[in-house]
Write a protein that holds these residues in place. Structure first.
Motif, PDB file in Angstrom:
ATOM      1  N   THR A   1      34.963  35.965  38.900  1.00 22.86           N
ATOM      2  CA  THR A   1      36.017  36.575  38.282  1.00 22.86           C
ATOM      3  C   THR A   1      35.911  38.042  38.632  1.00 22.86           C
ATOM      4  O   THR A   1      36.987  38.917  38.540  1.00 22.86           O
ATOM      5  CB  THR A   1      35.612  36.351  36.795  1.00 22.86           C
ATOM      6  N   SER A   2      34.736  38.726  38.734  1.00 24.36           N
ATOM      7  CA  SER A   2      34.730  40.078  38.956  1.00 24.36           C
ATOM      8  C   SER A   2      35.191  40.599  40.151  1.00 24.36           C
ATOM      9  O   SER A   2      35.745  41.482  40.283  1.00 24.36           O
ATOM     10  CB  SER A   2      33.241  40.491  38.978  1.00 24.36           C
ATOM     11  N   ASP A   3      34.979  39.388  41.350  1.00 20.90           N
ATOM     12  CA  ASP A   3      35.465  39.813  42.534  1.00 20.90           C
ATOM     13  C   ASP A   3      37.072  39.775  42.429  1.00 20.90           C
ATOM     14  O   ASP A   3      37.701  40.727  43.043  1.00 20.90           O
ATOM     15  CB  ASP A   3      35.197  38.575  43.522  1.00 20.90           C
ATOM     16  N   HIS A   4      37.832  38.879  41.854  1.00 18.48           N
ATOM     17  CA  HIS A   4      39.074  38.940  41.457  1.00 18.48           C
ATOM     18  C   HIS A   4      39.796  39.913  41.040  1.00 18.48           C
ATOM     19  O   HIS A   4      40.583  40.782  41.234  1.00 18.48           O
ATOM     20  CB  HIS A   4      39.612  37.603  40.842  1.00 18.48           C
ATOM     21  N   ILE A   5      38.882  40.525  39.970  1.00 23.43           N
ATOM     22  CA  ILE A   5      39.238  41.627  39.396  1.00 23.43           C
ATOM     23  C   ILE A   5      39.277  42.949  40.067  1.00 23.43           C
ATOM     24  O   ILE A   5      39.992  43.726  40.228  1.00 23.43           O
ATOM     25  CB  ILE A   5      38.632  41.976  38.101  1.00 23.43           C
ATOM     26  N   PHE A   6      38.010  43.075  40.960  1.00 23.07           N
ATOM     27  CA  PHE A   6      38.010  44.093  41.860  1.00 23.07           C
ATOM     28  C   PHE A   6      39.327  44.097  42.952  1.00 23.07           C
ATOM     29  O   PHE A   6      39.844  45.072  43.151  1.00 23.07           O
ATOM     30  CB  PHE A   6      36.803  43.948  42.707  1.00 23.07           C
ATOM     31  N   LYS A   7      39.790  42.779  43.565  1.00 19.39           N
ATOM     32  CA  LYS A   7      40.557  42.804  44.312  1.00 19.39           C
ATOM     33  C   LYS A   7      42.017  43.181  43.825  1.00 19.39           C
ATOM     34  O   LYS A   7      42.836  43.876  44.605  1.00 19.39           O
ATOM     35  CB  LYS A   7      40.629  41.323  45.115  1.00 19.39           C
ATOM     36  N   PHE A   8      42.119  42.707  42.517  1.00 24.31           N
ATOM     37  CA  PHE A   8      43.502  43.114  41.940  1.00 24.31           C
ATOM     38  C   PHE A   8      43.620  44.430  41.616  1.00 24.31           C
ATOM     39  O   PHE A   8      44.740  45.037  41.650  1.00 24.31           O
ATOM     40  CB  PHE A   8      43.366  42.298  40.218  1.00 24.31           C
ATOM     41  N   ILE A   9      42.521  45.435  41.397  1.00 25.08           N
ATOM     42  CA  ILE A   9      42.680  46.747  41.119  1.00 25.08           C
ATOM     43  C   ILE A   9      42.588  47.468  42.390  1.00 25.08           C
ATOM     44  O   ILE A   9      43.230  48.486  42.614  1.00 25.08           O
ATOM     45  CB  ILE A   9      41.288  47.113  40.250  1.00 25.08           C
ATOM     46  N   SER A  10      41.777  47.009  43.437  1.00 18.06           N
ATOM     47  CA  SER A  10      41.630  47.780  44.536  1.00 18.06           C
ATOM     48  C   SER A  10      42.986  47.729  45.549  1.00 18.06           C
ATOM     49  O   SER A  10      43.185  48.955  45.996  1.00 18.06           O
ATOM     50  CB  SER A  10      40.594  47.282  45.291  1.00 18.06           C
ATOM     51  N   PHE A  11      43.744  46.927  45.567  1.00 19.51           N
ATOM     52  CA  PHE A  11      44.825  46.593  46.233  1.00 19.51           C
ATOM     53  C   PHE A  11      45.984  47.809  45.951  1.00 19.51           C
ATOM     54  O   PHE A  11      46.392  48.529  46.706  1.00 19.51           O
ATOM     55  CB  PHE A  11      45.474  45.265  46.501  1.00 19.51           C
TER      56      PHE A  11
END
Length: 353
Positions: free
Chosen positions: A5-15
């Motif tokens: 879940t944390s990886d998905h959040i990071f990708k969602f914010i970083s892009f």
């Protein structure tokens, strides 16, 4: 919260964040290009448009092209007119050939005819010649060479030589520092960084004074030495970290196979460290290419491109300044694009036998 879940959040914010950062970096360059290729009427408005609507290359032609001139400095014209009747002030016939001169309003011009024939002109009809004449534009006129090509060449040569000399000096020194005991190497690195604590504006004037006494003003060598002052410690700091991550077992394996110290450095260590060296070289080249302060102090006649751009900004129109600034930016994009091939992760993986 699990790791997935944390990886998905990071990708969602970083892009989106990367898109914003990319836009902030590209937008100023785009504005420079837009102003340099837009008509003044499109830019000099209360609400200028974002896209280019009235395209023009006149601002670029003004800095890249120049009027062709003879050795005496007279502008060469191409004339294509019918034969005219002639009389001089003394009612004498005037015959003008391509190698002769005529004067309009006290300004001497030299003629080059399209067909090479002679024309008979009187003074009252000299104005007609000027009206139908077309000035030849060339890329390597004296004015363009002095204002654009020589500054570009000096900036490029100084930046390239500074980078090469800095790598030759800093790479072996950084390797030695990286193989020292950590306490000693750490103190040396702190000493290198300590030299960067002083702003360039505080040390540039005494350095320039010393260079003047050494007669190093308006010389490529003097400017290279000045550029090495801030860039050598910076490059050494980068390369020390690069060499530290190279396992010492690589050197031992090479020496077991019969390679000497110099051969190991040249054929094993430096190729492995190529990504870090490329990063350091890129930063040194860009710093030297964009350097303004030392060039301002040490050049009085043959300035670099940043100096010429500064002069255009302060004395010329901002359309010409935008074109000069765009030219200053183009090599940065090319160098960064070329060296990015070395900026790959995992280059050191699997290096140990």
């Amino acid at each position: 919260m699990n790791k997935l879940t944390s990886d998905h959040i990071f990708k969602f914010i970083s892009f989106p964040l990367l898109l914003v950062i990319a836009f902030m970096m590209i937008f100023p360059v785009y504005i420079l290009v837009k102003v340099s290729i837009s008509e003044p009427s499109e830019v000099n408005t209360d609400h200028p448009t974002f896209l280019v609507h009235d395209f023009t290359l006149e601002h670029w032609k003004n800095i890249i092209l120049t009027d062709k001139k003879t050795e005496s400095g007279q502008i060469v014209y191409k004339i294509n007119i019918d034969e005219l009747t002639v009389e001089s002030e003394k009612e004498e016939q005037i015959i003008i050939t391509p190698d002769e001169q005529y004067t309009i309003n006290g300004v001497t011009r030299k003629l080059t005819f399209l067909d090479g024939e002679m024309y008979k002109l009187n003074r009252s009809e000299l104005q007609k010649v000027r009206d139908v004449s077309t000035t030849k534009k060339i890329f390597f006129g004296e004015e363009t060479v002095q204002k654009l090509y020589l500054p570009i060449w000096k900036s490029f040569s100084v930046a390239t030589l500074t980078t090469i000399i800095a790598i030759i000096i800093a790479a072996p020194a950084s390797y030695v520092i990286s193989r020292m005991p950590k306490s000693i190497g750490y103190m040396i690195i702190l000493g290198l960084l300590f030299t960067r604590m002083f702003p360039d504006v505080g040390i540039a004037l005494p350095i320039a004074t010393r260079f003047v006494s050494w007669q190093l003003t308006d010389s490529t060598f003097g400017l290279i030495l000045a550029h090495l002052i801030p860039n050598l410690p910076f490059l050494a700091w980068i390369l020390v970290g690069t060499f530290q991550v190279i396992p010492r077992d690589v050197e031992k394996s090479a020496m077991i196979d019969g390679a000497g110290r110099i051969t190991t450095l040249r054929k094993i260590i430096f190729p492995i460290a190529a990504p870090g060296i490329a990063v350091g070289a890129m930063f040194v080249w860009l710093n030297s290419w964009n350097e303004f302060l030392y060039a301002r102090y040490l050049t009085t006649v043959e300035g670099t491109l940043p100096i010429k751009t500064f002069e255009i900004i302060t004395t010329g129109s901002y359309f010409t300044a935008a074109a000069y600034s765009t030219i200053l930016t183009i090599p940065i994009i090319i160098i960064t694009f070329y060296l990015q091939r070395y900026l790959k992760s995992g280059m050191l993986s699997g290096a140990v036998k």
